[in-house]
Design a protein around this motif. Sequence first.
Motif: not given
Length: 778
Positions: A25-31, A667-680, A683-689
């Motif tokens: 996952p790469a949901a947010h970058a930072q300046n 390789m493959g992964s699924i990920a979710a980015g969810i705003p919560v508790m004043g942040g983000n 969550v991700s999980t992935g497999l590599t073969y």
Amino acid sequence: MRPFARSLRRAIHATSALSLLAFVPAAHAQNADGAESASADDGDEIIVSARRRDERLIDVPIAVTALSGDTLAKAGAIDITDVANMAPNTTLENSRGTNSTLTAFIRGVGQQDPVPGFEAGIGIYLDDVYLNRPQGAVLDIYDVERIEVLRGPQGTLYGRNTIGGAVKYVTRPLNPDSPELRIRGTLGTYKQADLVVTGSVPIGDMFRVGGSVARLSRGGFGDNLTIKGLENYNKDVWAGRATVELGGNGAPVLIRISGDYTRDKSDPRNGHRLIPGLVSGAPVLDDVYDTRAGLNDPRQDVKAYGLAMNVSAELTDNLTLRSISAWRKDTSYTPIDFDALPSVDVDVPAVYRNEQLSQEFQLLYESDRLHGLVGFYYLDAKAATSFDVLLGLTGTALYGLPGLNAYTAGDVRTKTWSVFGDFTFDFTDQLSLSVGGRYTNDHRNAFVYKATRITGLSPEFGGTLTPVAIAVATNFRGDRTFKEFTPRASLSFKPNADNMIYASYSKGFKGGGFDPRGSGTSAPISNPAAGRTYDDIFNFLAFDPEKVDSYEIGYKGSLLDRRLTLSLAGFYMDYKDVQIPGSVGCLVGGIQSFCGITTNAAKARLQGIEAETTAILARDFAGAGSTFRFNGGFGFIDAKYKRFIGPTGTDVADQRVFQNTPKWTVMGSIAAGIPVMGGNIDVSTGLTYRSLTHQFEVPIPALDQPGYVLWDASLVWTADSGNYSIGVHGKNLTDKQYITSGYNYQNAAGKSTLGLEGVQTAFYGNPRQVFVTGTVKF
């Protein structure tokens, strides 16, 4: 109007971490000021410097995997070897007996043996400084801006020994606007405890200082059952970087002076025997991470450090001058116990010493239609090794009792210079042609000494001069110069700004040398009347350069309103004069010894396909700013020797395979980015073969690793301010045991070809690890 690339460079300097295409996952970058920005998943451009200038990834006609520091942190990446699970057709591993020496293969090309005289096939770059030797090249991931993996020959722009590809490790620039302090701590299983402290301070508008200190530690995955107090596969590292920046921040000149230091005092990394002792009858251990190795002299100790100065000066709106000056040095003391038993039987105390001085100049040109650079590169490098091979002692015998020591010393001096150029001309906004070339003059000067002695250690490892030389197999000095021109050309067509099709050709070149473990007394005699001559030994120890011609077609695109990014590449490589280094048990003057045999035995064909994708499956499904993503990729390679001349002079190509080159990497992964508790929360999980992987050119069923799957998962919460984050990471959650490398001195009949106990020893990848990482930024 200033050219786009110049404005782009300034934009990149202001951004410390970009979220790049990856399989995690790469949901947010930072300046640089810590505020969140939209990620590449949300439509930001992906910027890389694969062609030594800053460009959108979609505009680069090269197969590139780019991973930002933010992406790597969210994945819980520990060191550069973790990148191999995120890039197709790529293998990056710890090299058998040490935590710090790197084995690297891309698209079937690489080099497993770290002894001086053998050149790596993959170039590793730290802030554009080429690391000439694999010792100290397993770079820990901290204070990193991004890592790029470039697949295929990169000789035109990156020079020596990038015949298979290059890996670029780019550290984070200093914050030009305000003081900054970041603290990252990690606690995990196996007593993992890491702490990284990074700070920087601007002093006025034009001067900045900063640095990082890292303490990286972990208990062993197993134990040494022979030497009390030694663990196996532990980690004990101190590291640091310091940086001074002058200019930049809108000024036309930027000077960046940096230094780094790493000290690795981990216990010896010893293998797991796959067979019982042939003399002692010692059984195979139950735990693959335990060992019975009895060698601990010299104490393992790795030091690597260097200084670099990068200067960039904008001479005009169109011309930029760059200078990259660097000095590096490393020393690795390591005890290598091949038989992994208390017996002093194929025990190898070893030391590696490397030093390099390099200078590169680049003159970049940017205009509306023409972009490119010309440059000059110079490297002066020294690489030396000394090692004993202690043979013939069994049971619990200690050093000093009768036995044999096959002592080997090698010293290789390299002076290389090259001139290069690469330009892209845009015929239209859609059609572009890139052409480039590099001329390389590579001079190698080598000293090889090999002797078999009675009893004890050599003076290099605390012995005395009393051991008597029974037979001197090699006392050789020689030098050779290799010259080569490596061109590159590509044609790219962009139907629109978000899609590109390209076709390219590139040539790779890796210099030859002399086998640093070869036995001169084994050299064939060309004229019986004259006996064995210097020319006979020269021709026997020497091996020629290897070359590859690579053809590639590819597509890069951003589709469905940038909800889907896709990168496809197909390649064909004609690989000639492949260098095949090896070592065997041999007789020197009728005495058992240990000899190297290196030949340009092979011609090969490598072909395959690669794909990488990022798909945003849903937006705002759990509140504004939430995303659900899929990241994936695969690599397929059909690697086949077309000719392989064995020791008997016959072609055994149908019996040989490519090492460290699985046919499939997925390789493959699924990920979710969810705003919560004043942040983000990400969550991700992935497999590599990785499919069946051979450790050597000859299949060895006991050592070769069948296909396997690794499962990782991460949960990371980051505050909206970017000042706090906490994450939980799980690696290899199914606790899969898999072989990454090994030693073998057993013949097909199960008899030992070196030593009495027999050698068939395996090294394993990391078991299940769970750790928590927290970051605070002030």
